[in-house]
Design an enzyme around this catalytic site. Structure first.
Site, PDB file in Angstrom:
ATOM      1  N   LYS A   1       1.071 -24.967  22.111  1.00 29.93           N
ATOM      2  CA  LYS A   1       1.431 -26.041  23.046  1.00 29.93           C
ATOM      3  C   LYS A   1       1.457 -25.553  24.495  1.00 29.93           C
ATOM      4  O   LYS A   1       0.913 -26.205  25.380  1.00 29.93           O
ATOM      5  CB  LYS A   1       2.810 -26.641  22.684  1.00 29.93           C
ATOM      6  CG  LYS A   1       2.889 -27.216  21.279  1.00 29.93           C
ATOM      7  CD  LYS A   1       4.219 -27.926  21.029  1.00 29.93           C
ATOM      8  CE  LYS A   1       5.432 -27.030  21.031  1.00 29.93           C
ATOM      9  NZ  LYS A   1       5.467 -26.033  19.921  1.00 29.93           N
TER      10      LYS A   1
ATOM     11  N   ARG B   1      11.756 -33.636  20.166  1.00 27.77           N
ATOM     12  CA  ARG B   1      11.765 -32.878  18.921  1.00 27.77           C
ATOM     13  C   ARG B   1      12.565 -33.583  17.833  1.00 27.77           C
ATOM     14  O   ARG B   1      12.675 -33.062  16.721  1.00 27.77           O
ATOM     15  CB  ARG B   1      12.346 -31.489  19.181  1.00 27.77           C
ATOM     16  CG  ARG B   1      11.295 -30.383  19.313  1.00 27.77           C
ATOM     17  CD  ARG B   1      12.007 -29.057  19.391  1.00 27.77           C
ATOM     18  NE  ARG B   1      11.191 -27.895  19.151  1.00 27.77           N
ATOM     19  CZ  ARG B   1      10.597 -27.172  20.094  1.00 27.77           C
ATOM     20  NH1 ARG B   1      10.658 -27.526  21.350  1.00 27.77           N
ATOM     21  NH2 ARG B   1       9.939 -26.083  19.764  1.00 27.77           N
TER      22      ARG B   1
ATOM     23  N   ARG C   1       3.764 -12.534  19.457  1.00 29.36           N
ATOM     24  CA  ARG C   1       4.255 -12.946  20.774  1.00 29.36           C
ATOM     25  C   ARG C   1       5.597 -12.284  21.082  1.00 29.36           C
ATOM     26  O   ARG C   1       5.870 -11.917  22.221  1.00 29.36           O
ATOM     27  CB  ARG C   1       4.400 -14.480  20.821  1.00 29.36           C
ATOM     28  CG  ARG C   1       4.818 -14.984  22.196  1.00 29.36           C
ATOM     29  CD  ARG C   1       4.829 -16.495  22.278  1.00 29.36           C
ATOM     30  NE  ARG C   1       6.003 -17.078  21.638  1.00 29.36           N
ATOM     31  CZ  ARG C   1       6.221 -18.391  21.529  1.00 29.36           C
ATOM     32  NH1 ARG C   1       5.329 -19.246  22.007  1.00 29.36           N
ATOM     33  NH2 ARG C   1       7.308 -18.851  20.950  1.00 29.36           N
TER      34      ARG C   1
ATOM     35  N   ARG D   1      11.507 -13.018  23.960  1.00 34.48           N
ATOM     36  CA  ARG D   1      12.309 -14.140  23.461  1.00 34.48           C
ATOM     37  C   ARG D   1      13.099 -13.728  22.230  1.00 34.48           C
ATOM     38  O   ARG D   1      12.527 -13.251  21.259  1.00 34.48           O
ATOM     39  CB  ARG D   1      11.397 -15.331  23.133  1.00 34.48           C
ATOM     40  CG  ARG D   1      10.936 -16.075  24.359  1.00 34.48           C
ATOM     41  CD  ARG D   1      10.025 -17.223  24.006  1.00 34.48           C
ATOM     42  NE  ARG D   1      10.580 -18.170  23.039  1.00 34.48           N
ATOM     43  CZ  ARG D   1      10.068 -19.352  22.770  1.00 34.48           C
ATOM     44  NH1 ARG D   1       8.981 -19.739  23.414  1.00 34.48           N
ATOM     45  NH2 ARG D   1      10.624 -20.140  21.884  1.00 34.48           N
TER      46      ARG D   1
ATOM     47  N   ARG E   1      13.328 -21.947  12.649  1.00 32.72           N
ATOM     48  CA  ARG E   1      12.689 -22.884  13.583  1.00 32.72           C
ATOM     49  C   ARG E   1      11.723 -23.808  12.841  1.00 32.72           C
ATOM     50  O   ARG E   1      11.615 -24.990  13.170  1.00 32.72           O
ATOM     51  CB  ARG E   1      11.982 -22.125  14.705  1.00 32.72           C
ATOM     52  CG  ARG E   1      12.992 -21.545  15.702  1.00 32.72           C
ATOM     53  CD  ARG E   1      12.451 -20.345  16.440  1.00 32.72           C
ATOM     54  NE  ARG E   1      11.402 -20.704  17.380  1.00 32.72           N
ATOM     55  CZ  ARG E   1      10.570 -19.809  17.930  1.00 32.72           C
ATOM     56  NH1 ARG E   1      10.645 -18.535  17.616  1.00 32.72           N
ATOM     57  NH2 ARG E   1       9.660 -20.212  18.787  1.00 32.72           N
TER      58      ARG E   1
HETATM   59  O1  C5P Z   1       9.577 -25.324  22.840  1.00 26.41           O
HETATM   60  P1  C5P Z   1      10.079 -23.942  22.636  1.00 26.41           P
HETATM   61  O2  C5P Z   1       9.550 -23.291  21.407  1.00 26.41           O
HETATM   62  O3  C5P Z   1       9.911 -23.092  23.849  1.00 26.41           O
HETATM   63  O4  C5P Z   1      11.654 -24.089  22.402  1.00 26.41           O
HETATM   64  C1  C5P Z   1      12.457 -22.952  22.183  1.00 26.41           C
HETATM   65  C2  C5P Z   1      13.792 -23.366  21.634  1.00 26.41           C
HETATM   66  O5  C5P Z   1      14.471 -24.225  22.549  1.00 26.41           O
HETATM   67  C3  C5P Z   1      13.756 -24.146  20.345  1.00 26.41           C
HETATM   68  O6  C5P Z   1      13.590 -23.315  19.200  1.00 26.41           O
HETATM   69  C4  C5P Z   1      15.125 -24.805  20.365  1.00 26.41           C
HETATM   70  O7  C5P Z   1      16.145 -23.881  20.035  1.00 26.41           O
HETATM   71  C5  C5P Z   1      15.255 -25.150  21.849  1.00 26.41           C
HETATM   72  N1  C5P Z   1      14.776 -26.529  22.095  1.00 26.41           N
HETATM   73  C6  C5P Z   1      15.560 -27.588  21.655  1.00 26.41           C
HETATM   74  N2  C5P Z   1      15.164 -28.874  21.838  1.00 26.41           N
HETATM   75  C7  C5P Z   1      13.997 -29.143  22.448  1.00 26.41           C
HETATM   76  C8  C5P Z   1      13.181 -28.079  22.909  1.00 26.41           C
HETATM   77  C9  C5P Z   1      13.594 -26.771  22.697  1.00 26.41           C
HETATM   78  O8  C5P Z   1      16.621 -27.373  21.077  1.00 26.41           O
HETATM   79  N3  C5P Z   1      13.603 -30.420  22.622  1.00 26.41           N
HETATM   80 MG    MG Z   2       6.194 -23.281  24.198  1.00 27.94          MG
END
Ligand code: C5P
Ligand code: MG
Length: 191
Positions: A14, A89, A128, A134, A146
């Site tokens: 993404k 999400r 990654r 991270r 996740r």
């Molecule tokens: O989108 P990304 O993978 O960078 O998001 C990292 C973390 O941020 C997710 O695993 C979650 O813990 C948190 N997150 C969330 N709600 C969202 C976007 C991200 O809780 N809408």
């Molecule tokens: Mg991302």
């Protein structure tokens, strides 16, 4: 305005594809994960709250995330449109987003869903994790958590957007440029 959601499980690409779309269409990028991470870095109240969930690979509660997105959109409404990356999400977040965009007199034009199978995603994320720093990329346990969050709470959004006739599914395995071309064509983004 032209608004895109780039959708998919963790590690689907993404962020990578967003960067390319941004450049081509001059849109504003809203990566909710990036916003959380920059808040964590400077230890804001939002960052401290978010960190307790993010470190475990869990989703931050809807009301927190929705308020953050509302804030962001209200302060940057002068744009060609947005790329939403990592938001929504959950179904509640999707409903909230429709409402906010309606208030701005616009809507979601395309949801581009990148599809990649889970074992490939795990190895991408572990790879990654070696460079991203991270915390949530560091162990297979967190990564699996996740995916569980994604499968339970996020995947139902596919139906939500299919019902609105804006969903496009794209194979997320292959060369980055080929995937980008597929996004542009399948999403019928103007060239
Ligand atoms: O989108 P990304 O993978 O960078 O998001 C990292 C973390 O941020 C997710 O695993 C979650 O813990 C948190 N997150 C969330 N709600 C969202 C976007 C991200 O809780 N809408
Ligand atoms: Mg991302």
């Amino acid at each position: 305005m032209f608004n895109i959601i780039i959708f998919g499980p963790p590690g689907a690409g993404k962020g990578t594809q967003s960067a390319m779309l941004l450049e081509k269409y001059n849109l504003v990028h809203l990566s909710t994960g990036d916003v959380f991470r920059s808040n964590i870095k400077v230890e804001t109240e939002l960052g401290i709250l978010g960190k307790s969930f993010i470190d475990k690979g869990e989703l931050v509660p809807d009301e927190v995330t929705i308020a953050m997105v509302e804030d962001f959109l209200k302060t940057t409404k002068e744009s060609n449109g947005f790329i939403f990356d990592g938001f929504p999400r959950t179904i509640s977040q999707g409903e909230a987003l429709s409402k906010i965009l309606m208030q701005l007199d616009t809507n979601i034009h395309a949801v581009l869903a990148l599809e990649v199978e889970e074992n490939e995603l795990v190895s991408r994320l572990l790879e990654r994790g070696k460079v991203s720093g991270r915390t949530d990329d560091q162990s297979e346990d967190k990564i699996r958590n996740r995916f569980a969050e994604y499968n339970n709470k996020t995947e139902p959004l596919l139906e939500f957007y299919a019902a609105k006739n804006v969903l496009h599914r794209i194979n997320g395995l292959g060369e980055i440029d080929d995937i980008f071309n597929a996004l542009v064509h399948r999403g019928r983004l103007c060239t």
